[in-house]
Design an enzyme around this catalytic site. Structure first.
Site, PDB file in Angstrom:
ATOM      1  N   THR A 102     -38.340  44.171 -73.681  1.00  0.00           N
ATOM      2  CA  THR A 102     -37.992  45.572 -73.454  1.00  0.00           C
ATOM      3  C   THR A 102     -37.743  45.767 -71.968  1.00  0.00           C
ATOM      4  OG1 THR A 102     -39.211  46.338 -75.366  1.00  0.00           O
ATOM      5  CG2 THR A 102     -38.994  47.906 -73.542  1.00  0.00           C
ATOM      6  N   GLN A 146     -34.048  42.031 -82.268  1.00  0.00           N
ATOM      7  CA  GLN A 146     -35.447  42.231 -82.665  1.00  0.00           C
ATOM      8  C   GLN A 146     -35.635  43.679 -83.118  1.00  0.00           C
ATOM      9  OE1 GLN A 146     -39.046  42.687 -80.114  1.00  0.00           O
ATOM     10  NE2 GLN A 146     -39.756  40.856 -81.168  1.00  0.00           N
ATOM     11  N   TYR A 201     -47.553  47.198 -82.651  1.00  0.00           N
ATOM     12  CA  TYR A 201     -46.549  48.118 -83.189  1.00  0.00           C
ATOM     13  C   TYR A 201     -46.727  48.264 -84.710  1.00  0.00           C
ATOM     14  CZ  TYR A 201     -45.128  47.390 -78.461  1.00  0.00           C
ATOM     15  OH  TYR A 201     -45.169  47.315 -77.083  1.00  0.00           O
ATOM     16  N   PRO A 207     -37.761  38.091 -76.628  1.00  0.00           N
ATOM     17  CA  PRO A 207     -37.435  39.526 -76.599  1.00  0.00           C
ATOM     18  C   PRO A 207     -38.171  40.234 -75.465  1.00  0.00           C
ATOM     19  CG  PRO A 207     -38.969  39.021 -78.382  1.00  0.00           C
ATOM     20  CD  PRO A 207     -38.531  37.708 -77.808  1.00  0.00           C
ATOM     21  N   GLY A 245     -39.695  34.100 -71.721  1.00  0.00           N
ATOM     22  CA  GLY A 245     -39.479  35.504 -71.427  1.00  0.00           C
ATOM     23  C   GLY A 245     -39.261  35.705 -69.947  1.00  0.00           C
ATOM     24  N   ARG A 283     -41.909  37.705 -85.816  1.00  0.00           N
ATOM     25  CA  ARG A 283     -42.703  37.344 -84.647  1.00  0.00           C
ATOM     26  C   ARG A 283     -44.156  37.689 -84.891  1.00  0.00           C
ATOM     27  NH1 ARG A 283     -42.386  38.256 -78.230  1.00  0.00           N
ATOM     28  NH2 ARG A 283     -42.264  36.028 -77.851  1.00  0.00           N
ATOM     29  N   SER A 337     -45.905  31.323 -71.723  1.00  0.00           N
ATOM     30  CA  SER A 337     -46.245  30.545 -70.525  1.00  0.00           C
ATOM     31  C   SER A 337     -45.916  29.060 -70.639  1.00  0.00           C
ATOM     32  CB  SER A 337     -47.733  30.711 -70.187  1.00  0.00           C
ATOM     33  OG  SER A 337     -48.026  32.068 -69.966  1.00  0.00           O
TER      34      SER A 337
HETATM   35  C1  LIG Z   1     -40.922  42.966 -69.439  1.00  0.00           C
HETATM   36  C2  LIG Z   1     -41.377  42.434 -70.761  1.00  0.00           C
HETATM   37  C3  LIG Z   1     -41.018  43.102 -71.926  1.00  0.00           C
HETATM   38  C4  LIG Z   1     -41.384  42.591 -73.186  1.00  0.00           C
HETATM   39  N1  LIG Z   1     -40.941  43.224 -74.326  1.00  0.00           N
HETATM   40  C5  LIG Z   1     -41.134  42.632 -75.538  1.00  0.00           C
HETATM   41  C6  LIG Z   1     -40.503  43.143 -76.712  1.00  0.00           C
HETATM   42  O1  LIG Z   1     -39.729  44.121 -76.694  1.00  0.00           O
HETATM   43  N2  LIG Z   1     -40.744  42.496 -77.883  1.00  0.00           N
HETATM   44  C7  LIG Z   1     -41.564  41.395 -77.951  1.00  0.00           C
HETATM   45  O2  LIG Z   1     -41.758  40.833 -79.047  1.00  0.00           O
HETATM   46  N3  LIG Z   1     -42.163  40.886 -76.854  1.00  0.00           N
HETATM   47  C8  LIG Z   1     -41.933  41.451 -75.645  1.00  0.00           C
HETATM   48  N4  LIG Z   1     -42.475  40.882 -74.521  1.00  0.00           N
HETATM   49  C9  LIG Z   1     -43.227  39.604 -74.619  1.00  0.00           C
HETATM   50  C10 LIG Z   1     -42.294  38.414 -74.352  1.00  0.00           C
HETATM   51  O3  LIG Z   1     -41.352  38.270 -75.400  1.00  0.00           O
HETATM   52  C11 LIG Z   1     -43.084  37.095 -74.247  1.00  0.00           C
HETATM   53  O4  LIG Z   1     -43.870  36.942 -75.402  1.00  0.00           O
HETATM   54  C12 LIG Z   1     -43.984  37.058 -73.013  1.00  0.00           C
HETATM   55  O5  LIG Z   1     -43.254  37.392 -71.835  1.00  0.00           O
HETATM   56  C13 LIG Z   1     -44.609  35.661 -72.839  1.00  0.00           C
HETATM   57  O6  LIG Z   1     -43.605  34.677 -72.688  1.00  0.00           O
HETATM   58  P1  LIG Z   1     -43.324  34.027 -71.232  1.00  0.00           P
HETATM   59  O7  LIG Z   1     -44.610  33.419 -70.791  1.00  0.00           O
HETATM   60  O8  LIG Z   1     -42.244  33.006 -71.448  1.00  0.00           O
HETATM   61  O9  LIG Z   1     -42.890  35.145 -70.330  1.00  0.00           O
HETATM   62  C14 LIG Z   1     -42.147  41.391 -73.262  1.00  0.00           C
HETATM   63  C15 LIG Z   1     -42.538  40.754 -72.073  1.00  0.00           C
HETATM   64  C16 LIG Z   1     -42.141  41.249 -70.846  1.00  0.00           C
HETATM   65  C17 LIG Z   1     -42.520  40.487 -69.584  1.00  0.00           C
END
Ligand SMILES: Cc1cc2nc3c(=O)[nH]c(=O)nc-3n(C[C@H](O)[C@H](O)[C@H](O)COP(=O)(O)O)c2cc1C
Length: 356
Positions: A25, A98, A180, A23, A311, A227, A290
């Site tokens: 935003t 979500q 949150y 997810p 993400g 989550r 990551s």
């Molecule tokens: C731009 C952005 C917005 C995010 N918004 C949310 C969100 O709305 N809800 C959520 O649970 N996590 C959110 N996250 C966290 C991501 O879901 C994820 O946990 C995080 O990017 C780490 O994963 P990755 O290493 O694959 O990027 C956001 C991350 C980024 C980069």
């Protein structure tokens, strides 16, 4: 890497591969907390994921915290989400909503006039939040929810879940971390309540468990996930004993026969988040944070995880699954355009030319 491309079942959700879109935003909603056609295009481009988890969606106008973020609390929003879901389904994809109530992580300038900022306790988060009209602003002081009001907030999540299924979403995920509303109830630093929703760990887990129960009551637990990220300090969150808190949450949730728990690891945190989820939750675990494709495949091969979510890699690689499959390099995203309005930095990252 082969295990990334094998199907998996999470409750009643059948994923065609194990590469989940995490997810995120992205602040592309229109006034009135409305989903847009541009968002439909963004999610359609990423439908190759085994499952998309959408950006956080507010269950009520009070649940909005950030600028240009969407809700699912009226008919117009529900219809707009239906168009997004249909676009993903037309590509053979799966999409889970979500549900995210920001609680105190908010500013009135980002919210519909007449809405409020509520939280378990009247404690202002330290730090600032972006607003379109006045730039960075201190977080607002939330109003403490009265005991008699908590059930109506739980009901907002249930109503949002009903609307999600009406819109055709395959499932719903409760956002239970990152500072949150559910995380504010869970954590000792943000929950100073003396009623049944505070105090002991049993009190602090009551709100998120009530919410999960209410969401599962709509259509069973098999399309509901949640989550977590124990010891996540994001948004001024502080908990004395996250291991104890999340053990109680996972144990309580284990009775609900939910589709999955989505655990974000924190390598330098006090808790082994993935280990904790595996130990105390009897269902499927999605891991996040990551992962490279290789590391994800190893975690699937060893049976540690049922799926892995990505993400940031999905931002600039709409065809991420195809790139993993073909062993192609990944493109980098531009952090300056993460939350800017419009298509720029959002739907303009190209897929690789088809192999055919
Ligand atoms: C731009 C952005 C917005 C995010 N918004 C949310 C969100 O709305 N809800 C959520 O649970 N996590 C959110 N996250 C966290 C991501 O879901 C994820 O946990 C995080 O990017 C780490 O994963 P990755 O290493 O694959 O990027 C956001 C991350 C980024 C980069």
């Amino acid at each position: 890497m082969d295990s990334l491309f094998t199907p998996v079942t999470l409750g009643r959700l059948q994923l065609r591969n194990r590469v989940v879109m995490a997810p995120m935003t992205r602040s592309r909603a229109a006034p009135g907390d409305m989903p847009t056609d541009l968002m439909a295009e963004y999610y359609r481009q990423r439908a190759g994921a085994g499952m998309i988890v959408t950006e956080g969606i507010a269950p009520s106008a009070n649940g909005i915290g950030y600028c240009r973020t969407p809700g699912i609390y009226n008919n117009a929003q529900t219809e707009a989400w239906r168009r997004i879901v249909e676009g993903v389904h037309a590509e053979g994809g799966l999409i889970v909503a979500q549900i995210m109530h920001c609680g105190r992580i908010a500013h009135p300038l980002n919210k519909t006039p007449g809405s409020e900022t509520v939280a378990p306790s009247a404690i202002r988060a330290r730090g600032e939040i972006y607003t379109d009209t006045e730039g960075m602003q201190p977080f607002t002081m939330p109003r403490e929810l009265a005991t008699s009001e908590v059930a109506s907030v739980v009901a907002e999540y249930a109503a949002a879940t009903e609307r999600c299924f009406e819109a055709g979403f395959d499932g719903v995920e409760l956002h239970c971390t990152s500072g949150y509303l559910p995380a504010q109830f869970l954590s000792t630093g943000t929950n100073l309540r003396t009623d049944a929703y505070g105090g002991s760990v049993g009190g602090r887990v009551r709100f998120p468990l009530d919410v999960l129960r209410a969401m599962a009551r709509v259509d069973g637990g098999g399309r509901v996930g949640f989550r977590i990220s124990p010891d996540n300090r994001f948004n001024d969150l502080q908990d004395d004993d996250p291991q104890d808190t999340f053990t109680a949450l996972l144990a309580g949730a284990s009775e609900l026969k939910l589709a999955y728990v989505h655990a974000i690891r924190i390598p330098r945190g006090r808790v082994d988040n993935i280990g904790l989820a595996r130990h105390y939750f009897p269902g499927r675990v999605i891991g996040n944070e990551s992962y490279s494709g290789e590391e994800a495949a190893d975690a699937l091969d060893s049976g540690e995880l049922a799926a892995v979510s990505f993400g940031r890699a999905f931002i600039a690689n709409p065809d991420l699954v195809d790139r993993f499959w073909r062993g192609k390099p990944l493109a980098e995203f531009d952090p300056a355009r993460l939350y800017s309005p419009g298509a720029d930095g959002y739907t303009d990252y190209p897929a690789l030319p088809s192999a055919r």
